[in-house]
Design an enzyme around this catalytic site. Structure first.
Site, short mmCIF file in Angstrom:
data_model
loop_
_atom_site.label_atom_id
_atom_site.label_comp_id
_atom_site.label_asym_id
_atom_site.label_seq_id
_atom_site.Cartn_x
_atom_site.Cartn_y
_atom_site.Cartn_z
N GLU A 183 -10.12 6.75 4.29
CA GLU A 183 -9.51 6.25 5.60
C GLU A 183 -9.40 6.26 7.13
O GLU A 183 -10.26 6.57 7.35
CB GLU A 183 -7.69 6.21 4.55
CG GLU A 183 -8.07 6.11 3.83
CD GLU A 183 -6.13 5.44 2.97
OE1 GLU A 183 -5.32 5.21 3.95
OE2 GLU A 183 -6.23 5.22 1.80
N ASP B 48 1.06 -1.02 0.02
CA ASP B 48 -0.14 0.01 0.00
C ASP B 48 0.98 1.51 0.09
O ASP B 48 2.06 0.92 0.00
CB ASP B 48 -0.87 -0.21 1.30
CG ASP B 48 -2.17 0.90 1.24
OD1 ASP B 48 -2.10 1.36 0.66
OD2 ASP B 48 -3.32 0.09 1.42
#
Length: 708
Positions: free
Chosen positions: A548, A342
């Site tokens: 997020e 990521d």
């Protein structure tokens, strides 16, 4: 005679030399020859690559630090656009194509001419790009793919007891629509390819077990079976795997398809208290039964890449977890594509992040990460990894494994044959066909949670022709709120100017009769509502956009002044409240004062899908793919938990019929009753048999006979 012999020998020698040169030339071009088997091309190319060239292939950088020179001299394997990273504001498809081709030309000018692969987040359509079709987020798309037999039996009894026996109630409960996900994937692939991009970081196949998690809207459901079914989006993105394909090998079916990425491996949706990037505490059996199944399905469907999660499993960071990344994903599940980190994912192996970068590089590569989303400091990453290999800390075999996997994906998708993008698909971006599909998806994702303060007086569907109606709430005329996070910018946007679409308010105005007066106030006071004699009100409230960690919430409340709007409006006039949110939020204090309640999730750009069902052009069919809690104190709470006491249970959702169907049904009600009772009886018996609950069959049949 001797001269002739010499001449002959000279000619033979020259022919031999020319043949040798020709053979060498053919050998040199072997990895570029599409007629050669992919394994031969990979082997040939690998034999020619230096360590520097191999490590370059393992690097992914953001477009903001990329240029043709960097691509050529550092042998960069991939470039990406992070959230909101674009060539210029409101960039056109042509702008994207031109930028990406400049990067690609730099890569092709390197010694071996290995093309780079450009990636982007396309998690609900081509969401970073102006004018793209924005589909509903995953939280809504999990709507009806799976309903447990126990729930079905309970609903059957309720519907029969209420005399609400309509075949469409049950069709939507026992049948899913993963085909819709596939169609959305195919449309997304076309729009992404329209901008010259061949690789998307989607789908997210997390199983969100706690709505306090800021990424819960990226998850299809709390139920792993629903998430498994929705991996059907992968054939939409990549194309359907041919029948003779080997399990685990990536597949991309041509220039209208893209390489997909299943993320985030593994357990990202199960962190303690739903804290983003936190620790998932669960035993091996729980991990296998809840968080792994969708990955197994994705691999069978030929997913090209898998992204590793920021989170940990029982205290071990996933980016450093060799047992799961290499041992399980690659060796046990036989995944043959490449594993990507990521964004700055390897930096966060240490605490605080980036406190020992060399250790992070070593741990992640040893764990099995093949491509690293650096995304900025690529020089440091290249230097550290080069030193680790030359010092024999990381074996060359690990580097070769990573590069072979990356090249396998590039060869499979035809990147060597067609490295440069063109503008042949630019009209696919935001096309009417795709917007119509998004509108269909919106109306199917809506879940009707309440319809009338008593069952005999439903509010929905709303009449289109009334003297005056009120539209209220912060989310009624705000495209950014409607789309949510990961839209144009990483955290989303507010207002109506950042992309093109239809707000719910605009959709209402275009749906009602021309004689109907539509009055809009984002935060009306009760006196205003009382003095205007509205026939009814549509209140649209919910959450602001987020992504997020910024979306992590311990309270799960709607944004102000949402509660005041509900109290001021619904206490005075009949109202339907439409909730725009990425997850269930606190609603119990308001339910009693609301006439009708609709969960609209994050519908995207096509607000007409909401009005399609509010006004009865289509019926409500959606079901909850997540449990709707009463209080945050109950969390985490999922279907089957001992303390399960929801406001609305998993699988719940009232249904309505379209106005057209209601009219048609009223003329044939008597015929439908007998057919429906028979269908219910057969469905009940089959459902009970399949779930091992035959002991209840006799009671169920007696109940139906009694009702009849």
């Amino acid at each position: 005679m001797s001269r002739a012999l010499v001449r002959l020998l000279g000619i033979l020698w020259l022919c031999w030399c020319l043949a040798s040169v020709g053979e060498a030339q053919i050998e040199y071009l072997r990895y570029k020859d599409p007629k050669q088997p992919i394994v031969t091309r990979i082997r040939d190319l690998m034999s020619r690559m230096t360590l520097e060239e191999k490590i370059g292939q393992m690097v992914q950088i953001d477009r903001s630090v990329a240029n043709a020179k960097v691509m050529k001299t550092s042998f960069i394997g991939s470039v990406l656009s992070g959230g909101g990273s674009e060539p210029l504001p409101r960039a056109t498809a042509e702008d994207w194509v031109n930028m990406i081709n400049e990067f690609q030309k730099g890569a092709l000018e390197s010694r071996l001419g290995i093309p780079m692969i450009y990636g982007i987040d396309a998690v609900h359509g081509h969401n970073n790009v102006y004018n793209a079709t924005i589909f509903p987020h995953n939280v809504g798309l999990g709507w009806t793919t799976y309903i447990r037999t126990f729930n079905l039996i309970w609903y059957l009894i309720i519907y029969i007891a209420q005399g609400s026996c309509h075949l469409n109630h049950f069709a939507c409960n026992i049948l899913g629509d993963p085909a819709l996900a596939q169609r959305i994937g195919a449309a997304t692939a076309l729009e992404v390819r329209a901008t010259g991009i061949p690789y998307v970081f989607a789908p997210c196949i997390a199983v969100c077990r706690d709505p306090r998690w800021g990424r819960c809207y990226e998850s299809y459901s709390e139920d792993p079976k629903i998430v498994q079914e929705m991996t059907e989006i992968i054939p939409g993105l990549q194309g359907s795997v041919p029948a003779n394909s080997r399990k685990g090998f990536p597949y991309v079916g041509g220039k209208t398809k893209v390489a997909a990425c299943a993320k985030h491996f593994v357990g990202d949706g199960g962190t303690t208290k739903g804290i983003n990037e936190n620790n998932t505490v669960i035993d091996w059996h729980g991990l296998l039964s809840i968080h792994v199944p969708a990955y197994s399905d994705s691999i069978i469907k030929g997913v090209s890449t898998v992204m590793v999660s920021y989170s940990s499993w029982n205290g071990v960071k996933m980016h450093a977890n060799r047992d799961l990344v290499t041992g399980f994903l690659k060796n046990t599940l036989k995944f043959k594509g490449f594993v990507i980190s990521d964004w700055q994912g390897i930096d966060r192996i240490t605490s605080p992040p980036d406190s020992n970068y060399t250790f992070s590089v070593q741990s992640s590569i040893e764990a099995g990460v093949d491509m690293v989303m650096v995304p900025y400091k690529y020089d440091e990453f290249i230097q550290d990894l080069t030193l680790l290999v030359k010092s024999n800390i990381i074996p060359m075999e690990r580097i070769d494994d990573a590069v072979e996997r990356i090249l396998l994906v590039k060869f499979t998708m035809g990147l060597f044959e067609n490295p440069l993008a063109d503008t042949s698909l630019v009209n696919e971006l935001g096309s009417q066909e795709h917007r119509d599909l998004a509108r269909e998806a919106v109306r199917k994702t809506l879940v009707l949670l309440k319809n009338g303060k008593n069952e005999s007086a439903p509010l929905l569907p709303l009449p289109k022709k009334v003297p005056k109606l009120l539209v209220a709430g912060t989310h009624a005329d705000n495209l950014g709120y409607q789309c949510g996070g990961w839209t144009i910018k990483w955290q989303g946007f507010t207002g109506n100017s950042d992309t093109r679409g239809t707000t719910i308010l605009s959709a209402i105005k275009s749906t009602v009769d021309p004689s109907t007066e539509v009055v809009f106030r984002d935060n009306p006071d009760s006196e205003f509502v009382k003095s205007n004699n509205f026939e009814y009100a549509i209140v649209v409230v919910g959450e602001p956009p987020y992504a997020e960690t910024a979306g992590d919430s311990t309270t799960l409340t709607m944004v102000d002044p949402g509660p005041n709007v509900i109290n001021n409006v619904c206490g005075t006039v009949k109202c339907v409240v439409v909730v725009i949110s990425g997850r269930p939020i606190v609603m119990e204090p308001y339910v009693s004062s609301i006439d009708a309640l609709v969960a609209a999730w994050l519908p995207g750009t096509e607000g007409q899908g909401v009005t399609d069902v509010l006004f009865g052009d289509y019926g409500f069919t959606g079901k909850l793919a997540r449990t709707w809690f009463k209080s945050v104190d109950q969390l985490p709470m999922n279907f089957g938990d001992p303390h399960y006491d929801p406001l609305f249970p998993f699988g719940f959702g009232l249904t309505t019929e379209s106005v057209k169907d209601l009219v048609a049904r009223s003329t044939s009600a008597a015929v439908n009753v007998r057919a429906c009772v028979f269908t219910i009886m057969i469905t009940l018996i089959i459902g009970l048999y399949l779930s091992g609950m035959l002991v209840i069959v006799t009671l169920g049949i007696k109940f139906i006979i009694f009702f009849k």
